[in-house]
Design a protein around this motif. Sequence first.
Motif, PDB file in Angstrom:
ATOM      1  N   SER A 307       0.148   7.448   7.079  1.00  0.00           N
ATOM      2  CA  SER A 307       0.833   8.186   6.019  1.00  0.00           C
ATOM      3  C   SER A 307       0.372   7.664   4.668  1.00  0.00           C
ATOM      4  CB  SER A 307       2.354   8.032   6.140  1.00  0.00           C
ATOM      5  OG  SER A 307       3.000   8.617   5.023  1.00  0.00           O
ATOM      6  N   PHE A 308      -0.329   8.506   3.920  1.00  0.00           N
ATOM      7  CA  PHE A 308      -0.844   8.113   2.607  1.00  0.00           C
ATOM      8  C   PHE A 308       0.289   7.640   1.702  1.00  0.00           C
ATOM      9  CE2 PHE A 308      -1.814   9.500  -1.806  1.00  0.00           C
ATOM     10  CZ  PHE A 308      -2.824   8.592  -2.065  1.00  0.00           C
ATOM     11  N   ASN A 309       1.459   8.241   1.855  1.00  0.00           N
ATOM     12  CA  ASN A 309       2.594   7.887   0.997  1.00  0.00           C
ATOM     13  C   ASN A 309       3.133   6.483   1.271  1.00  0.00           C
ATOM     14  OD1 ASN A 309       2.587  10.370  -0.350  1.00  0.00           O
ATOM     15  ND2 ASN A 309       3.787  11.344   1.271  1.00  0.00           N
ATOM     16  N   SER A 310       2.693   5.887   2.407  1.00  0.00           N
ATOM     17  CA  SER A 310       3.171   4.548   2.739  1.00  0.00           C
ATOM     18  C   SER A 310       2.310   3.453   2.123  1.00  0.00           C
ATOM     19  CB  SER A 310       3.199   4.359   4.268  1.00  0.00           C
ATOM     20  OG  SER A 310       4.101   5.275   4.852  1.00  0.00           O
ATOM     21  N   MET A 311       1.259   3.824   1.409  1.00  0.00           N
ATOM     22  CA  MET A 311       0.394   2.829   0.784  1.00  0.00           C
ATOM     23  C   MET A 311       1.204   1.995  -0.206  1.00  0.00           C
ATOM     24  SD  MET A 311      -2.746   3.142   1.884  1.00  0.00           S
ATOM     25  CE  MET A 311      -3.544   4.318   2.982  1.00  0.00           C
ATOM     26  N   GLU A 312       1.052   0.678  -0.107  1.00  0.00           N
ATOM     27  CA  GLU A 312       1.763  -0.178  -1.043  1.00  0.00           C
ATOM     28  C   GLU A 312       1.029  -0.192  -2.383  1.00  0.00           C
ATOM     29  OE1 GLU A 312       1.777  -4.266   0.086  1.00  0.00           O
ATOM     30  OE2 GLU A 312      -0.238  -4.164   0.937  1.00  0.00           O
ATOM     31  N   ASP A 313       1.770  -0.424  -3.440  1.00  0.00           N
ATOM     32  CA  ASP A 313       1.180  -0.499  -4.771  1.00  0.00           C
ATOM     33  C   ASP A 313       0.465  -1.833  -4.930  1.00  0.00           C
ATOM     34  OD1 ASP A 313       2.068   1.994  -5.562  1.00  0.00           O
ATOM     35  OD2 ASP A 313       3.997   1.227  -6.282  1.00  0.00           O
ATOM     36  N   VAL A 314      -0.829  -1.745  -5.186  1.00  0.00           N
ATOM     37  CA  VAL A 314      -1.649  -2.945  -5.373  1.00  0.00           C
ATOM     38  C   VAL A 314      -1.780  -3.188  -6.875  1.00  0.00           C
ATOM     39  CG1 VAL A 314      -3.897  -3.997  -4.946  1.00  0.00           C
ATOM     40  CG2 VAL A 314      -2.896  -2.421  -3.261  1.00  0.00           C
ATOM     41  N   PRO A 315      -1.589  -4.417  -7.334  1.00  0.00           N
ATOM     42  CA  PRO A 315      -1.772  -4.686  -8.772  1.00  0.00           C
ATOM     43  C   PRO A 315      -3.170  -4.260  -9.225  1.00  0.00           C
ATOM     44  CG  PRO A 315      -0.762  -6.567  -7.672  1.00  0.00           C
ATOM     45  CD  PRO A 315      -1.177  -5.627  -6.591  1.00  0.00           C
ATOM     46  N   LEU A 316      -3.229  -3.549 -10.333  1.00  0.00           N
ATOM     47  CA  LEU A 316      -4.525  -3.104 -10.846  1.00  0.00           C
ATOM     48  C   LEU A 316      -5.348  -4.307 -11.271  1.00  0.00           C
ATOM     49  CD1 LEU A 316      -3.398  -0.032 -12.991  1.00  0.00           C
ATOM     50  CD2 LEU A 316      -4.537   0.002 -10.768  1.00  0.00           C
ATOM     51  N   PRO A 317      -6.664  -4.194 -11.205  1.00  0.00           N
ATOM     52  CA  PRO A 317      -7.508  -5.331 -11.609  1.00  0.00           C
ATOM     53  C   PRO A 317      -7.292  -5.684 -13.079  1.00  0.00           C
ATOM     54  CG  PRO A 317      -8.825  -3.340 -11.273  1.00  0.00           C
ATOM     55  CD  PRO A 317      -7.467  -3.047 -10.736  1.00  0.00           C
ATOM     56  N   GLN A 318      -7.361  -6.963 -13.372  1.00  0.00           N
ATOM     57  CA  GLN A 318      -7.110  -7.428 -14.738  1.00  0.00           C
ATOM     58  C   GLN A 318      -8.179  -6.937 -15.702  1.00  0.00           C
ATOM     59  OE1 GLN A 318      -6.755 -11.677 -14.530  1.00  0.00           O
ATOM     60  NE2 GLN A 318      -4.842 -11.624 -13.333  1.00  0.00           N
ATOM     61  N   GLY A 319      -9.412  -6.776 -15.187  1.00  0.00           N
ATOM     62  CA  GLY A 319     -10.507  -6.386 -16.057  1.00  0.00           C
ATOM     63  C   GLY A 319     -10.599  -4.899 -16.311  1.00  0.00           C
ATOM     64  N   LEU A 320      -9.626  -4.107 -15.795  1.00  0.00           N
ATOM     65  CA  LEU A 320      -9.662  -2.652 -16.008  1.00  0.00           C
ATOM     66  C   LEU A 320      -9.118  -2.320 -17.395  1.00  0.00           C
ATOM     67  CD1 LEU A 320     -10.172   0.171 -14.681  1.00  0.00           C
ATOM     68  CD2 LEU A 320      -7.751   0.135 -14.020  1.00  0.00           C
ATOM     69  N   ARG A 321      -9.866  -1.527 -18.142  1.00  0.00           N
ATOM     70  CA  ARG A 321      -9.431  -1.102 -19.475  1.00  0.00           C
ATOM     71  C   ARG A 321      -8.860   0.318 -19.386  1.00  0.00           C
ATOM     72  NH1 ARG A 321      -9.715  -5.601 -19.677  1.00  0.00           N
ATOM     73  NH2 ARG A 321     -11.043  -6.983 -20.914  1.00  0.00           N
ATOM     74  N   GLY A 322      -7.815   0.559 -20.153  1.00  0.00           N
ATOM     75  CA  GLY A 322      -7.194   1.871 -20.100  1.00  0.00           C
ATOM     76  C   GLY A 322      -6.189   1.945 -18.967  1.00  0.00           C
ATOM     77  N   GLU A 323      -5.461   3.028 -18.890  1.00  0.00           N
ATOM     78  CA  GLU A 323      -4.424   3.210 -17.880  1.00  0.00           C
ATOM     79  C   GLU A 323      -4.839   4.284 -16.889  1.00  0.00           C
ATOM     80  OE1 GLU A 323      -0.657   4.035 -19.599  1.00  0.00           O
ATOM     81  OE2 GLU A 323      -0.549   2.141 -20.721  1.00  0.00           O
ATOM     82  N   LEU A 324      -4.515   4.052 -15.627  1.00  0.00           N
ATOM     83  CA  LEU A 324      -4.744   5.060 -14.592  1.00  0.00           C
ATOM     84  C   LEU A 324      -3.547   5.993 -14.522  1.00  0.00           C
ATOM     85  CD1 LEU A 324      -6.276   3.041 -11.606  1.00  0.00           C
ATOM     86  CD2 LEU A 324      -7.456   4.218 -13.458  1.00  0.00           C
ATOM     87  N   ARG A 325      -3.815   7.260 -14.346  1.00  0.00           N
ATOM     88  CA  ARG A 325      -2.715   8.184 -14.090  1.00  0.00           C
ATOM     89  C   ARG A 325      -2.094   7.837 -12.737  1.00  0.00           C
ATOM     90  NH1 ARG A 325      -3.059  12.825 -17.419  1.00  0.00           N
ATOM     91  NH2 ARG A 325      -4.922  12.785 -18.742  1.00  0.00           N
ATOM     92  N   GLU A 326      -0.884   8.350 -12.499  1.00  0.00           N
ATOM     93  CA  GLU A 326      -0.160   7.970 -11.279  1.00  0.00           C
ATOM     94  C   GLU A 326      -0.978   8.273 -10.025  1.00  0.00           C
ATOM     95  OE1 GLU A 326       4.055   8.921  -8.946  1.00  0.00           O
ATOM     96  OE2 GLU A 326       3.624   9.865 -10.886  1.00  0.00           O
ATOM     97  N   TYR A 327      -1.560   9.458  -9.959  1.00  0.00           N
ATOM     98  CA  TYR A 327      -2.314   9.822  -8.755  1.00  0.00           C
ATOM     99  C   TYR A 327      -3.607   9.000  -8.653  1.00  0.00           C
ATOM    100  CZ  TYR A 327      -5.698  12.507 -11.503  1.00  0.00           C
ATOM    101  OH  TYR A 327      -6.685  12.872 -12.369  1.00  0.00           O
ATOM    102  N   GLN A 328      -4.170   8.585  -9.806  1.00  0.00           N
ATOM    103  CA  GLN A 328      -5.359   7.741  -9.774  1.00  0.00           C
ATOM    104  C   GLN A 328      -5.016   6.357  -9.254  1.00  0.00           C
ATOM    105  OE1 GLN A 328      -6.524   8.141 -13.881  1.00  0.00           O
ATOM    106  NE2 GLN A 328      -8.083   9.697 -13.418  1.00  0.00           N
ATOM    107  N   ALA A 329      -3.848   5.843  -9.625  1.00  0.00           N
ATOM    108  CA  ALA A 329      -3.400   4.547  -9.114  1.00  0.00           C
ATOM    109  C   ALA A 329      -3.191   4.609  -7.599  1.00  0.00           C
ATOM    110  CB  ALA A 329      -2.114   4.120  -9.810  1.00  0.00           C
ATOM    111  N   LYS A 330      -2.643   5.725  -7.115  1.00  0.00           N
ATOM    112  CA  LYS A 330      -2.467   5.889  -5.666  1.00  0.00           C
ATOM    113  C   LYS A 330      -3.815   5.982  -4.968  1.00  0.00           C
ATOM    114  CE  LYS A 330       2.133   7.997  -5.625  1.00  0.00           C
ATOM    115  NZ  LYS A 330       2.927   9.193  -5.262  1.00  0.00           N
TER     116      LYS A 330
END
Length: 787
Positions: A307-330
């Motif tokens: 189930s894709f919806n069961s994916m846990e939220d992984v902390p975004l990499p520290q070196g990433l610049r800018g913000e990911l949209r919600e679906y991009q984070a998923k």
Amino acid sequence: FNKSAKWARYKDLIVPLDTALSTLPNYLTKSTFTDIRDADGGKFVYEEIPKLKKLTNVEVYERLEQLTLEQRPPVNVLTLEKTDKGGIKATLGFEYDGVAVPYGKLAEKTPYVTIKKPDEDLIYWVKRNLKLEEAAYAELVRARFTPMQTNNLVIEGDNAIDFYNYMLPQAREKWKIAEADDLCEFKLTKSPLKIVADIDFSQTSDSFEIKFYSTVGRAKIDYDAVQHFFQQGQKYVYLEDKGNIEIPYNKMLRISSALSNVDALEVDKNRYMIKTFRSGIVGELEEQEITLKMSRKFKDFWAKISSFNSMEDVPLPQGLRGELREYQAKGFNWLWFLYSYGLNGILADDMGLGKTVQALSLLQKAREKDGQEPNLVICPTSVVFNWESEIDKFTPNLMYLNITGPDRKHLFNRIKDNDIVITSYALLRRDIDEYKKHKFRSVILDESQNIKNYESLTSQSSKQLNASHRLAMSGTPIENRLSELWSVFDFLMPGFMYDLSEFNYRYASQIQDKGDKTVETRLKKQVYPFILRRMKRDIAKDLPPKIESVAYCQMTPEQRDLYLDVLDSTRQEIFGKISEEGFEKSKMSVFAALLRLRQICNHPRLFDKEGQYNVNESGKFEHLKEMLEEIISEGHRVLLFSQFVQMLDIVKEWFDKDGIKYCYLTGATKDRREVVDRFNNDSSVPVFLVSLKAGGTGLNLTGADYVIHYDPWWNPAVEDQATDRAHRIGQTRNVFVYRFITKSSVEEKIMKLKERKRNLVDSVISVERNIGKTLTYEDIKDILSVD
């Protein structure tokens, strides 16, 4: 009174005798007779009286009349006893008003049952219902009883257990059952046999193990013993302290089939090792209600992959610049999940949803967690500079190396010092020997449809690369055939979809040729965990809508005359060639002929380069000029696509003459990046002229809010990709899309044909069909018909 006499005398009267009297039974034509014997009573009541009534007046007492009118169906009587060989013998009989008679083939000779009731001083006869008796016997035969030399029957083995437990309880409701012996040894145990699967990862996460055993109640049963009876085709196993236990035949059959389908390796007694990408077998076991006992680690993995919806939220990499949209984070969570478990997949998000930034987030996270190691990105030539731009924007800490251009040879020795190496598909096949020398953490194929042809050198080269992790990215992972999906997965996880011939046998031929929905569902379940597909309409809530319209155009009179002349000669040429060489061998000629007609629809100058027909006007071009003048005057900006560079040149001539600013991009353009940047940064340029093949992918042109497709293309997916140059993240306005279609021409017929042929594999993954590859002779006749 004598039945041989013809005359009779009564006192002084002589009368003739009725000749019908000669048919009377002997015992009725004697001068005197006594009562009929009991044994003959049934025959007399049911056979002789009806005959007598036809011959003469018969007076029957009311009591006897009522008895003969009553119908008495029998009560089936079944007597059961054990045989010496452990079976059940059945004796069948019937009761008529309490009088028992045995079943027998000679029943027709004694069809009447004598009923005596002394307490009522009553005797009467009942006719046996032989049809119902035979039906009862046939029912026992259908229950798998075997007739013996006598009129008895016998049933043995699994059939005896089936009968005793499933059929006999139903028979008791309507039959009279007598058990001469105790038949409890045929009973089934109340506790069913359950199959249990212990599941845990192997020493590495790229494979897992399943250990099977069985239980009855709290008792653990040797699975080998059960499997032995199963392989012998038996339905039941007998345990001394438990009794008969039903083997779950269908479950075991499905388990055996599932293990075979995933190429499970038996590493020990009833213990199997399976590749992690084959974890879909766990879902099959769940469907069969197998008891699953998973380790904590595997249970966590299974919850996520199922189930894709069961994916846990992984902390975004520290070196990433800018913000990911919600679906991009998923999407990043999903990519990291695959990476963590040694799995590979296809990021198949719709065009313009930011697949590149999701992939860069993965590479940045892996760099921070696992240290520096080179990653290889392979993409179309037109997209190379886009990757550079995205790295600079989102992951500036990642070192990248662009290995393109004629002087690239000296760059290969710098691969190990960079985080990302970028090259093109065209150069990969030339430089594959150099890339094979290196081990990459990840290989990413951008626009992975470039390896859809498994026989191509590009496809074969990509599969020779050495990498721990592989990722494919494409908005259209399938364009025409399921073999294209196989080719991509053959790069990602060799063996996941078997070899090509096996894949075609199991899936492609069943789905494409036979329309088998069951097989289609099975394939979808198998690939589902490894394809992430999101559409703009589903997830990009802030993306403005795309309004699509068809702009129909009329030819000028002179243009129409030229078109009909060429159409007439084309029809003669094409159908003559097909008649001589067959349709398949004539396809190139068909497309060449259609090309001429489409050129005339666009502008006669495309067809008549020398000007010998002296037709210099195009209805479609005049329509385009009117629309562009209006769009530009209202302050909008336009992307104008055509597959014909010469058509773009004609538009350029008009722009130059009228002083309209524009940008221009074809396959021959050298400074693509500069041209794109100019259009995006200079709002005074209202129009971007783009050849469809050169600018259909890899460009971000959100400065435009109008898209015009000047000529229709065979494959709607290609048109959609071009449209997505403007309709993508970053666009803040509504996007209007116009497709120019010449009325009463091959263009209009092609458009209608596309609508009929859009859905080859939409049910597996949403794509569009390239109808040019599926044209039939009937289609050509329709396209070349004259309205």
